[in-house]
Design a protein around this motif. Structure first.
Motif, PDB file in Angstrom:
ATOM      1  N   GLU A  36      12.901   7.213   3.790  1.00  0.00           N
ATOM      2  CA  GLU A  36      14.139   6.032   4.170  1.00  0.00           C
ATOM      3  C   GLU A  36      13.242   4.738   4.519  1.00  0.00           C
ATOM      4  O   GLU A  36      11.896   4.565   4.027  1.00  0.00           O
ATOM      5  N   CYS A  37      13.706   3.856   4.716  1.00  0.00           N
ATOM      6  CA  CYS A  37      13.290   2.624   4.955  1.00  0.00           C
ATOM      7  C   CYS A  37      11.983   2.392   5.334  1.00  0.00           C
ATOM      8  O   CYS A  37      11.423   2.647   6.467  1.00  0.00           O
ATOM      9  N   LEU A  38      10.709   1.791   4.477  1.00  0.00           N
ATOM     10  CA  LEU A  38       9.452   1.472   4.968  1.00  0.00           C
ATOM     11  C   LEU A  38       9.593   0.124   5.748  1.00  0.00           C
ATOM     12  O   LEU A  38       8.233  -0.297   5.923  1.00  0.00           O
ATOM     13  N   ASP A  39      10.504  -0.413   5.770  1.00  0.00           N
ATOM     14  CA  ASP A  39      10.368  -1.735   6.868  1.00  0.00           C
ATOM     15  C   ASP A  39       9.751  -3.016   5.943  1.00  0.00           C
ATOM     16  O   ASP A  39       9.070  -3.882   6.468  1.00  0.00           O
ATOM     17  N   VAL A  40       9.648  -2.846   4.614  1.00  0.00           N
ATOM     18  CA  VAL A  40       9.495  -4.046   3.960  1.00  0.00           C
ATOM     19  C   VAL A  40      10.526  -4.343   2.915  1.00  0.00           C
ATOM     20  O   VAL A  40      10.383  -4.555   1.717  1.00  0.00           O
ATOM     21  N   CYS A  41      11.681  -4.855   3.271  1.00  0.00           N
ATOM     22  CA  CYS A  41      13.010  -4.801   2.496  1.00  0.00           C
ATOM     23  C   CYS A  41      12.659  -6.008   1.602  1.00  0.00           C
ATOM     24  O   CYS A  41      13.484  -5.967   0.334  1.00  0.00           O
ATOM     25  N   GLU A  42      11.923  -7.032   1.939  1.00  0.00           N
ATOM     26  CA  GLU A  42      11.890  -8.263   1.035  1.00  0.00           C
ATOM     27  C   GLU A  42      11.196  -7.955  -0.158  1.00  0.00           C
ATOM     28  O   GLU A  42      11.226  -8.794  -0.887  1.00  0.00           O
ATOM     29  N   ARG A  43      10.424  -6.708  -0.363  1.00  0.00           N
ATOM     30  CA  ARG A  43       9.819  -6.368  -1.573  1.00  0.00           C
ATOM     31  C   ARG A  43      10.234  -5.123  -2.195  1.00  0.00           C
ATOM     32  O   ARG A  43       9.677  -4.459  -2.936  1.00  0.00           O
ATOM     33  N   ALA A  44      11.660  -4.968  -1.923  1.00  0.00           N
ATOM     34  CA  ALA A  44      12.343  -3.905  -2.556  1.00  0.00           C
ATOM     35  C   ALA A  44      12.229  -3.956  -4.198  1.00  0.00           C
ATOM     36  O   ALA A  44      12.594  -5.214  -4.604  1.00  0.00           O
ATOM     37  N   ASN A  45      12.012  -3.091  -4.680  1.00  0.00           N
ATOM     38  CA  ASN A  45      11.513  -1.641  -4.667  1.00  0.00           C
ATOM     39  C   ASN A  45      10.197  -1.501  -4.342  1.00  0.00           C
ATOM     40  O   ASN A  45       9.605  -1.950  -4.956  1.00  0.00           O
ATOM     41  N   VAL A  46       9.909  -0.562  -3.115  1.00  0.00           N
ATOM     42  CA  VAL A  46       8.707  -0.300  -2.847  1.00  0.00           C
ATOM     43  C   VAL A  46       8.048   0.893  -3.230  1.00  0.00           C
ATOM     44  O   VAL A  46       8.971   2.166  -2.967  1.00  0.00           O
ATOM     45  N   ILE A  47       6.923   1.216  -3.576  1.00  0.00           N
ATOM     46  CA  ILE A  47       6.325   2.545  -3.992  1.00  0.00           C
ATOM     47  C   ILE A  47       4.893   2.615  -3.381  1.00  0.00           C
ATOM     48  O   ILE A  47       4.343   1.591  -3.399  1.00  0.00           O
ATOM     49  N   VAL A  48       4.618   3.465  -2.814  1.00  0.00           N
ATOM     50  CA  VAL A  48       3.298   3.812  -2.169  1.00  0.00           C
ATOM     51  C   VAL A  48       2.769   4.972  -2.945  1.00  0.00           C
ATOM     52  O   VAL A  48       3.182   6.057  -2.928  1.00  0.00           O
ATOM     53  N   VAL A  49       1.554   4.504  -3.677  1.00  0.00           N
ATOM     54  CA  VAL A  49       0.687   5.373  -4.670  1.00  0.00           C
ATOM     55  C   VAL A  49      -0.310   5.767  -3.641  1.00  0.00           C
ATOM     56  O   VAL A  49      -1.223   4.961  -3.372  1.00  0.00           O
ATOM     57  N   ARG A  50      -0.434   7.192  -3.370  1.00  0.00           N
ATOM     58  CA  ARG A  50      -1.326   7.835  -2.567  1.00  0.00           C
ATOM     59  C   ARG A  50      -2.433   8.467  -3.570  1.00  0.00           C
ATOM     60  O   ARG A  50      -2.219   9.028  -4.537  1.00  0.00           O
ATOM     61  N   PRO A  51      -3.778   8.205  -3.153  1.00  0.00           N
ATOM     62  CA  PRO A  51      -4.647   9.091  -3.896  1.00  0.00           C
ATOM     63  C   PRO A  51      -4.648  10.407  -3.689  1.00  0.00           C
ATOM     64  O   PRO A  51      -4.124  11.199  -2.881  1.00  0.00           O
ATOM     65  N   SER A  52      -4.989  11.232  -4.903  1.00  0.00           N
ATOM     66  CA  SER A  52      -5.158  12.541  -4.669  1.00  0.00           C
ATOM     67  C   SER A  52      -6.475  12.937  -4.060  1.00  0.00           C
ATOM     68  O   SER A  52      -7.111  12.159  -3.646  1.00  0.00           O
ATOM     69  N   ALA A  53      -6.566  14.310  -3.662  1.00  0.00           N
ATOM     70  CA  ALA A  53      -7.705  14.646  -2.950  1.00  0.00           C
ATOM     71  C   ALA A  53      -8.944  14.103  -3.489  1.00  0.00           C
ATOM     72  O   ALA A  53      -9.921  13.666  -2.764  1.00  0.00           O
TER      73      ALA A  53
END
Length: 110
Positions: A36-53
């Motif tokens: 759901e909303c990540l609270d940075v709507c001014e930057r839509a579309n937002v993707i968070v790339v998480r590192p693998s282990a």
């Protein structure tokens, strides 16, 4: 990776982007969690790339990307993840303009 949807991201407020196709394309590269909303709507579309282990062990940290609204940026994200992502592969230069600092949050990332 986390893809923001259900607010400005992933809606008609961001025109010219096939949001379903973007999410499907990213799912071809790695598991995608839709948030759901990540609270940075001014930057839509937002993707968070998480590192693998392995990426975390190598010092990789989550990378927040905003304004990922064109197919070239989506492909760059997919390519980076396939190459190993944060901590294991250099971030494609095309994504440099999309990176922004993680917002201060009181709740955990969905």
């Amino acid at each position: 990776m986390v893809v923001c949807r259900d607010c400005c991201c992933g809606t008609v407020k961001v025109t010219g982007t096939d949001h379903a196709a973007q999410t499907a394309r990213l799912r071809e590269a790695a598991p995608v969690r839709v948030s759901e909303c990540l609270d940075v709507c001014e930057r839509a579309n937002v993707i968070v790339v998480r590192p693998s282990a392995g990426g975390r062990s190598a010092g990789g940290r989550p990378v927040w990307l905003g304004l990922v609204n064109d197919p070239a940026a989506t492909e760059a994200v997919a390519d980076w993840i396939r190459a190993g992502g944060p901590g294991l592969a250099p971030r494609p230069a095309l994504l440099d303009r999309h990176v922004f600092p993680a917002p201060r949050r009181t709740a955990p990332l969905a």
